[in-house]
Design an enzyme around this catalytic site. Structure first.
Site, PDB file in Angstrom:
ATOM      1  N   GLU A 271     102.743  32.450   0.837  1.00  0.00           N
ATOM      2  CA  GLU A 271     102.878  31.810   2.154  1.00  0.00           C
ATOM      3  C   GLU A 271     101.976  30.574   2.246  1.00  0.00           C
ATOM      4  O   GLU A 271     101.027  30.517   3.023  1.00  0.00           O
ATOM      5  CB  GLU A 271     102.566  32.819   3.259  1.00  0.00           C
ATOM      6  CG  GLU A 271     103.607  33.935   3.314  1.00  0.00           C
ATOM      7  CD  GLU A 271     103.397  34.936   4.431  1.00  0.00           C
ATOM      8  OE1 GLU A 271     104.394  35.500   4.917  1.00  0.00           O
ATOM      9  OE2 GLU A 271     102.245  35.184   4.818  1.00  0.00           O
TER      10      GLU A 271
ATOM     11  N   GLU B 163     109.759  38.638   1.228  1.00  0.00           N
ATOM     12  CA  GLU B 163     109.233  39.632   2.173  1.00  0.00           C
ATOM     13  C   GLU B 163     110.174  39.743   3.365  1.00  0.00           C
ATOM     14  O   GLU B 163     110.650  38.733   3.882  1.00  0.00           O
ATOM     15  CB  GLU B 163     107.831  39.253   2.686  1.00  0.00           C
ATOM     16  CG  GLU B 163     106.739  39.325   1.646  1.00  0.00           C
ATOM     17  CD  GLU B 163     105.361  38.997   2.225  1.00  0.00           C
ATOM     18  OE1 GLU B 163     105.189  39.145   3.460  1.00  0.00           O
ATOM     19  OE2 GLU B 163     104.484  38.583   1.450  1.00  0.00           O
TER      20      GLU B 163
END
Length: 481
Positions: A191, A382
């Protein structure tokens, strides 16, 4: 009534974890602390407003002596360090084809500048990868999943420090050299849009607002863009591996059809979503970002060599996390939690206990956006739902809500593939309960597998299959929801 979904035969179904949330063994075999393992557990009064859980530099420093006797959940994880064979066998039994995991920097170079890597750390990961290969699982590795070493705080250095840059590259190049025969897919940073912001916020506490932290983080982010490009360049020596990116998705809709709000949402899409991919996939800063930097006084400290590295080494695939969507208005509106950020409330969506808005159709929307704009292979790294859960008298959890959540997202993934999107895999967050990244809770449970620990790590640590485990196993066999 069941519905059969369409997916390619070679689609990679699996689960994702992070070292600092599962491994435990924080002081075993030479490992030292990462910053994530220095964050104490704090009871949350309002799960739909976790902004009060701010971590300061002093919070981290106080964890060394721990005079207050606090509990540090990420130091214990779920003891994957000692139970990885059991867990990987459960992943295989469920029918998974890929396991996404990360490597703890502090397990390989405990002091950052060690003359030699920690042999015990290398041996642990080699054994994990061998076990995955034995069980027929591909591996995707995140090289840095938020777990910066404690020594960067001791030395008061940031991503703009040559020492940190060089140590990261040394770590990244080493693990690629050591494990390329086991690991096909690599993500230099988890991320990346959040990672730089987290580091900047911890090391620059003189900033008074989120906007100030965001503006200050762009130079740290630039460093990570360049480091990632250098990893891509280095990895080309191994023809069988691919290096992609990982971005926390920020899907947003205009709150209504007011042109001012629509325009505001376009700006939101540009700077909070496409900006990261544009730099990593196209190798240059987009014009809309340059305008924003000029208007807010942001100066990116970059060199012609940086520009060359970025242009010549684009990402080879896109991966992203997708949990929720939000709304945007020009005048502001009611906000809710959104994976470490805030998002505008959408009256058409339900939300989890933590305020994360559930939007399966938004996943199809996002997949189409990314495919149309970049034409790079896509991977959902995810996606999942965190819920408070307890074992019942049958030592399981009847998590029909998770079955519903996964099924509705899988349906939209299938529709996106029919739309022509090149989506080649999916790793749920998570196949097994872990310590929550954002709230440090064990009680915020994502897994198909229940782990018997509470928030203070009372319990046996034993694993129990939830109802969703058997549902997912059957889904992989039948593709029916």
């Amino acid at each position: 009534m069941t519905k059969k979904l369409e997916f390619p035969e070679n689609f990679l179904w699996g689960g994702a974890t992070a070292a600092n949330q599962v491994e435990g063994a924080y002081d075993v075999d030479g490992k030292t602390l990462s910053l994530m393992e220095m964050i104490p557990f704090k009871e949350i009064e309002d799960r739909k407003n976790t902004s009060g859980s701010k971590v300061t530099k002093q919070t981290l420093l106080d964890s060394i002596d721990n005079k207050a006797g606090l509990h540090f959940p990420k130091r214990h994880g779920i003891d994957f360090y000692h139970r990885y064979k059991e867990d990987i066998a459960l992943f295989k039994e469920a029918g998974m084809k890929i396991f996404r995991m990360s490597i703890a920097w502090t397990r390989i170079f405990p002091n950052g500048n060690d003359k030699e890597p920690n042999k015990a750390g290398l041996e642990f990961y080699r054994n994990v990868f061998k076990e995955c290969k034995k069980q027929g699982l591909e591996v995707m590795v995140t090289i840095n999943h938020f777990d910066l070493p404690f020594w960067i705080l001791e030395k008061q250095i940031s991503w703009q420090s040559e020492e940190l840059k060089n140590n990261y590259l040394r770590f990244a190049y080493l693990v690629i050299d050591e494990f390329h025969e086991y690991v096909k897919y690599w993500l230099p940073f988890n991320e990346i849009n959040l990672g730089a912001l987290i580091a900047t916020s911890l090391l620059n506490e003189n900033k008074n607002s989120m906007l100030e932290n965001v503006l200050a983080s762009y130079n740290d982010l630039h460093v990570q863009f360049v480091l990632q490009a250098k990893v891509i360049k280095y990895a080309r020596k191994y023809k069988d591996i691919k290096v992609g990116c990982m971005v926390a998705d920020v899907t947003s809709y205009s709150i209504d059809c007011n042109p001012e709000n629509v325009m505001e949402n376009l700006k939101m899409d540009q700077m909070k979503k496409f900006f990261y991919y544009d730099v990593m996939a196209k190798g240059e800063y987009p014009s809309y970002a340059l305008r924003m930097f000029k208007e807010y006084g942001v100066k990116i400290d970059k060199t012609p060599e940086d520009d060359k590295i970025l242009k010549e080494n684009p990402i080879q695939f896109i991966s992203f996390s997708y949990y929720m969507s939000g709304t945007t208005t020009k005048t502001g509106g009611e906000l809710t939690e959104a994976n470490g950020l805030k998002a505008g409330k959408n009256p058409f969506l339900e939300a989890t206990e933590w305020g994360w808005q559930i939007d399966p159709i938004g996943l199809r929307y996002t997949l189409n956006q990314l495919w149309d704009r970049y034409h790079l292979p896509l991977f959902i790294s995810e996606n999942g739902i965190g819920v408070l859960e307890k074992l019942n008298e049958n030592n399981t959890v009847d998590d029909d809500y998770r079955i519903d959540y996964l099924g509705r997202h899988f349906e939209q993934m299938s529709e996106a593939i029919k739309d022509g999107v090149n989506l080649f895999g999916y790793t749920m967050w998570t196949p097994i309960d872990v310590v929550s990244a954002s709230t440090n809770e064990m009680s915020k449970r994502y897994g198909l597998i229940f782990v018997d620990y509470d928030d203070y790590h009372n319990g046996t640590g034993n694993r129990f299959k939830k109802k969703s485990y058997n549902w997912f196993k059957n889904f992989l066999e039948t593709k029916e929801i």
